[in-house]
Design an enzyme around this catalytic site. Structure first.
Site, PDB file in Angstrom:
ATOM      1  CE  LYS A   1      -4.457   1.880  -0.497  1.00  7.26           C
ATOM      2  NZ  LYS A   1      -3.816   0.588  -0.278  1.00  7.26           N
TER       3      LYS A   1
ATOM      4  CB  SER B   1      -0.952   0.019   1.195  1.00 13.13           C
ATOM      5  OG  SER B   1      -2.019  -0.873   0.994  1.00 13.13           O
TER       6      SER B   1
ATOM      7  CB  SER C   1      -4.323   1.904   3.861  1.00  9.70           C
ATOM      8  OG  SER C   1      -3.530   1.401   2.813  1.00  9.70           O
TER       9      SER C   1
END
Length: 386
Positions: free
Chosen positions: A65, A62, A122
């Site tokens: 991101k 993640s 997230s």
């Protein structure tokens, strides 16, 4: 004997030449980091202070991101997007799985709500929804992610999706993550969400309240922490791009592939502590700050402000701040017309007499050429003493 002597001379000569060609061994790092790769950089200058396998490509989970958030913030700055814009959640976005907001197909959310979900929880579904809204499809948004990565010099990065869910060929490096992290921190608005510990968002037809808790626990426990993003998959292991600011100094640490979540936080803390204990950032000039004035000949105005084109900062070891010297170079005058943003001088920064950086000084505004009426009016005011 003569032959043996010649052979011995050749061997000695080759040995001597080789001794000059052996590259120097890099200085040992001050400590080891329990992760596949790691880096510590100064956010103002990009100076690398610690490195371990920083150009080795691994799945980032993640931490991906960061690029998604960067493109959103840049779209807002360019006027292509606002925080109040309504985003319609697609069937595709709602089926992301993993960490999510549990958005439903056809549901409408604002850009701000989705950014909360991305930066704090997230949320994978929020990433796809906002990417589709900006580019028209996730594929086109991912294409833009890769284009932006190349623009930032992220040479060992390839994005396959917006959120970091496992995918073949979806990789980046600790160094590349530090580059996009540094760029994201330039956007002041993003700090509002990156530093939020808890919030909530209402989602779904049932209007259920989703409690958001920041996945980056350093925000709560580390002095000065202000970002940025965690990540985990079974392949990527535990990843973290963390930032902290104390005074005028901001450091970014990146951990990829730590064996456990507590280790990624403790190792990131170790890197940040090392930076703050040993280095300081000296702000020489700030972007758009007035550094001096220059007389204008044949202009409507008599003077023109010279402003810094961009920030100029210097990272030094603690105790050496007094060695930093600033030289401002401006002309005795400029001739009108001068356009706003036109270079009219420089600031040069040196340490112990050695140049370490420079930045252009530019005109803060247009300096138009004076008309005959302007000149006559100025002469008249001088005569009457006003």
């Amino acid at each position: 004997m003569k032959l043996m002597g010649k052979m011995l001379s050749i061997v000695l000569l080759v040995t001597l030449l080789l001794s000059f060609s052996i590259p120097e061994v890099e200085a040992a790092q001050p400590f080891d980091i329990n992760a596949r790769s790691a880096i510590l950089i100064d956010a103002a200058t990009g100076t690398v202070l610690y490195e371990k396998n920083i150009h080795e490509a691994y799945p980032p989970a993640s931490v991906t991101k960061i690029m998604t958030m960067l493109l959103v913030m840049e779209a807002i700055d360019e006027g292509k997007l606002t925080l109040e814009d309504k985003v319609v959640v697609s069937e595709h976005a709602s089926k992301m799985g993993g960490t999510q907001l549990y958005l439903e197909p056809g549901e409408i959310k604002t850009v701000e709500e989705l950014m909360k979900g991305i930066s704090i929880r997230s949320a994978n579904d929020a990433c796809v929804a906002i990417g589709e809204h900006i580019a028209g499809s996730e594929e086109l948004f991912v294409q833009r992610m890769n284009e932006r990565a190349k623009e930032l010099g992220m040479e060992n990065t390839n994005f396959v999706n917006t959120n970091g869910l496992p995918a073949d060929g979806h990789v980046t490096t600790a160094y590349d993550i530090s580059l996009m992290s540094k760029e994201l921190l330039k956007h002041k608005e993003i700090h509002r969400w990156l530093t939020t510990w808890m919030d909530e968002v209402v989602v779904g037809k049932s209007q259920s309240v989703q409690q958001l808790v920041n996945t980056n626990r350093l925000i709560r426990y580390y002095d000065g922490a202000n970002g940025i993003k965690t990540g985990y998959t079974s392949e990527a292991l535990h990843c973290l791009s963390a930032s902290a600011t104390r005074g005028s100094t901001t450091f970014i640490s990146v951990i990829m592939g730590a064996p456990t979540s507590p280790i990624r936080f403790s190792e990131s803390t170790k890197l940040l502590d090392y930076g703050f204990a040993n280095y300081n950032t000296v702000e020489v000039v700030k972007e758009d700050s007035v550094v001096g004035t220059v007389p204008v000949q044949k202009g409507k105005g008599l003077e023109l402000n010279a402003v810094a084109k961009e920030d100029l900062a210097l990272l030094v070891k603690k105790g050496e701040e007094g060695k930093v010297e600033k030289e401002i170079i401006l002309p005795q005058f400029v001739q009108a017309p001068v356009m706003k943003g036109e270079k009219i001088g420089e600031v040069i920064v040196t340490v112990d007499g050695k140049e370490e950086g420079r930045v252009d000084l530019v005109a803060q505004e247009d300096a138009e050429r004076a008309s005959i009426i302007d000149i006559m009016s100025r002469m008249f005011r001088k005569i009457v003493g006003s």
